[in-house]
Design a protein around this motif. Structure first.
Motif, PDB file in Angstrom:
ATOM      1  N   GLN A  21       0.780  -1.367   0.091  1.00 47.82           N
ATOM      2  CA  GLN A  21      -0.039  -0.117   0.099  1.00 47.82           C
ATOM      3  C   GLN A  21       0.748   1.369   0.044  1.00 47.82           C
ATOM      4  O   GLN A  21       0.663   2.226  -0.926  1.00 47.82           O
ATOM      5  CB  GLN A  21      -0.859  -0.048   1.240  1.00 47.82           C
ATOM      6  N   LYS A  22       1.909   1.203   0.899  1.00 46.40           N
ATOM      7  CA  LYS A  22       2.730   2.451   1.149  1.00 46.40           C
ATOM      8  C   LYS A  22       3.495   2.812  -0.016  1.00 46.40           C
ATOM      9  O   LYS A  22       4.040   4.038  -0.429  1.00 46.40           O
ATOM     10  CB  LYS A  22       3.435   2.401   2.410  1.00 46.40           C
ATOM     11  N   ASN A  23       3.972   1.541  -0.596  1.00 43.83           N
ATOM     12  CA  ASN A  23       5.457   1.755  -1.725  1.00 43.83           C
ATOM     13  C   ASN A  23       4.591   1.655  -2.935  1.00 43.83           C
ATOM     14  O   ASN A  23       5.604   2.050  -3.910  1.00 43.83           O
ATOM     15  CB  ASN A  23       6.318   0.591  -1.449  1.00 43.83           C
ATOM     16  N   LEU A  24       3.550   1.267  -3.226  1.00 45.71           N
ATOM     17  CA  LEU A  24       2.966   1.314  -4.847  1.00 45.71           C
ATOM     18  C   LEU A  24       1.820   1.693  -4.965  1.00 45.71           C
ATOM     19  O   LEU A  24       1.387   2.743  -5.633  1.00 45.71           O
ATOM     20  CB  LEU A  24       3.156  -0.425  -5.276  1.00 45.71           C
ATOM     21  N   ASP A  72      -0.277   3.613  -3.297  1.00 47.85           N
ATOM     22  CA  ASP A  72      -0.535   5.191  -2.882  1.00 47.85           C
ATOM     23  C   ASP A  72       0.213   6.020  -3.662  1.00 47.85           C
ATOM     24  O   ASP A  72       0.281   7.153  -3.728  1.00 47.85           O
ATOM     25  CB  ASP A  72      -0.367   5.595  -1.102  1.00 47.85           C
ATOM     26  N   ARG A  73       1.275   5.662  -4.395  1.00 48.50           N
ATOM     27  CA  ARG A  73       1.858   6.410  -5.486  1.00 48.50           C
ATOM     28  C   ARG A  73       1.781   6.488  -6.884  1.00 48.50           C
ATOM     29  O   ARG A  73       2.299   6.995  -7.561  1.00 48.50           O
ATOM     30  CB  ARG A  73       3.437   5.774  -5.385  1.00 48.50           C
ATOM     31  N   GLY A  74       0.596   5.634  -7.165  1.00 50.79           N
ATOM     32  CA  GLY A  74       0.340   5.936  -8.754  1.00 50.79           C
ATOM     33  C   GLY A  74      -1.022   5.484  -9.011  1.00 50.79           C
ATOM     34  O   GLY A  74      -1.812   5.119  -8.077  1.00 50.79           O
ATOM     35  N   SER A  75      -1.719   5.397 -10.329  1.00 49.18           N
ATOM     36  CA  SER A  75      -2.883   5.139 -10.684  1.00 49.18           C
ATOM     37  C   SER A  75      -2.577   4.250 -12.026  1.00 49.18           C
ATOM     38  O   SER A  75      -1.443   4.506 -12.948  1.00 49.18           O
ATOM     39  CB  SER A  75      -3.720   6.222 -10.975  1.00 49.18           C
ATOM     40  N   TRP A  88       6.410  -5.171  -8.429  1.00 48.24           N
ATOM     41  CA  TRP A  88       6.791  -4.795  -7.202  1.00 48.24           C
ATOM     42  C   TRP A  88       7.301  -6.075  -6.253  1.00 48.24           C
ATOM     43  O   TRP A  88       8.301  -5.901  -5.647  1.00 48.24           O
ATOM     44  CB  TRP A  88       5.725  -4.117  -6.335  1.00 48.24           C
TER      45      TRP A  88
END
Length: 76
Positions: free
Chosen positions: A21-24, A26-29, A43
């Motif tokens: 969740q934190k590393n992938l 929440d950082r993209g769409s 990932w």
């Protein structure tokens, strides 16, 4: 582990999902589910399995697999 109500049952999976969740996530769409699926697999294989340490030996899954393959190869 394995009993109903055992607090450690889901700890490893919750840790993995939290890092995902934190590393992938929440950082993209992503435009499609296929793109998201490929991003998650990428990932897991490139980041999580190569860096995460586990067990008493503190080896990553890739390091452990390499060690096992090298130990079995001479025996064959």
């Amino acid at each position: 582990m394995g009993r109903a109500g055992a607090c450690a049952d889901n700890a490893a999976m919750e840790s993995c999902l939290s890092l995902l969740q934190k590393n992938l996530l929440d950082r993209g769409s992503w435009a499609t589910r296929l793109e998201l699926r490929l991003a998650i697999v990428r990932w897991l294989e490139k980041i999580y399995h190569r860096k995460r340490r586990r067990g008493r030996g503190k080896l990553t899954p890739v390091e452990f697999e390499t060690m096992i393959i090298n130990a079995v190869a001479p025996a064959a």
